[in-house]
Design an enzyme around this catalytic site. Sequence first.
Site, short mmCIF file in Angstrom:
data_model
loop_
_atom_site.label_atom_id
_atom_site.label_comp_id
_atom_site.label_asym_id
_atom_site.label_seq_id
_atom_site.Cartn_x
_atom_site.Cartn_y
_atom_site.Cartn_z
N ASP A 49 0.86 -1.18 0.00
CA ASP A 49 0.00 0.00 0.00
C ASP A 49 0.91 1.24 0.00
O ASP A 49 2.11 1.14 0.26
CB ASP A 49 -0.89 -0.05 1.24
CG ASP A 49 -1.74 1.19 1.42
OD1 ASP A 49 -2.34 1.66 0.44
OD2 ASP A 49 -1.79 1.71 2.55
N ASP A 96 -0.23 5.15 1.10
CA ASP A 96 -0.46 6.07 2.21
C ASP A 96 -0.56 5.32 3.54
O ASP A 96 -1.34 4.37 3.68
CB ASP A 96 -1.74 6.87 1.99
CG ASP A 96 -1.62 7.81 0.80
OD1 ASP A 96 -0.95 8.84 0.93
OD2 ASP A 96 -2.18 7.49 -0.27
#
Length: 254
Positions: free
Chosen positions: A20, A22
């Site tokens: 991922d 953020d």
Amino acid sequence: MTRSAPPHELRLDHVALFLDLDGTLAPFCDTPDGVGPDARRNGLLRELARRLNGRLAVISGRSIADLDRILDNSVLCVAGSHGLQRRDARGHVMAAPVHPGVQVATDAFDDFAAQRPGALVERKPLSVALHYRNAPQAEGDVQALALELARATGLKLQLGACVAELVTLGADKGQALNAFMREAPFMNASPVFVGDDLTDEDGFRAAVDLSGYGVLVGPPRPTRAQCRLDSSAAVIDWLAGLLEAEHLTLECVS
């Protein structure tokens, strides 16, 4: 086969790494545009992709265009908009059609943000997000509005860290991981998905279902992940350590 706890280490020549952005590769900023390129991080990703023979992908709620901006084109295989956009190892880009409800939700979010100082609307190709990191007192109203709009439009509601997002139906991060794992160079590898928030649970589940592992970033919480790292800074240090080793070390969730 699902394993309840990871081995002490996995060989790099049999790992596929899914990350991922953020809260995982980059710390959160006050606004989405505040996250930008980072030379150390992007250099690590380029070298890791080389060491893993291309078995590295970033799967994020951001658009592919935004991922390329932040990652400085260091990662070829990416999935944006929670898997609704995907670029494979050949550079081919696939995207779902936009749901007509996205514009309805965007208009409603714009009206809401105009009356709530600190609230911010983020437009994406296949979704719209209402951020309230700078207006934490609006959390209840944001979530209530987003739930009402999800019911009215048929869009999928995804709650994250100080954000409510309404998303075109059709994919999630777990489905994106599965799509990569059906293709070269990911086929037959052990998937490891690293993420921080509720939208990453689909990625953890998909990795575990393929006899791989989920790695939660941040404080302990109920999760499908079996392993954990404390912060995005810890993720970067962990990735740097992988380049100095011939194996990938995972620590069990306590």
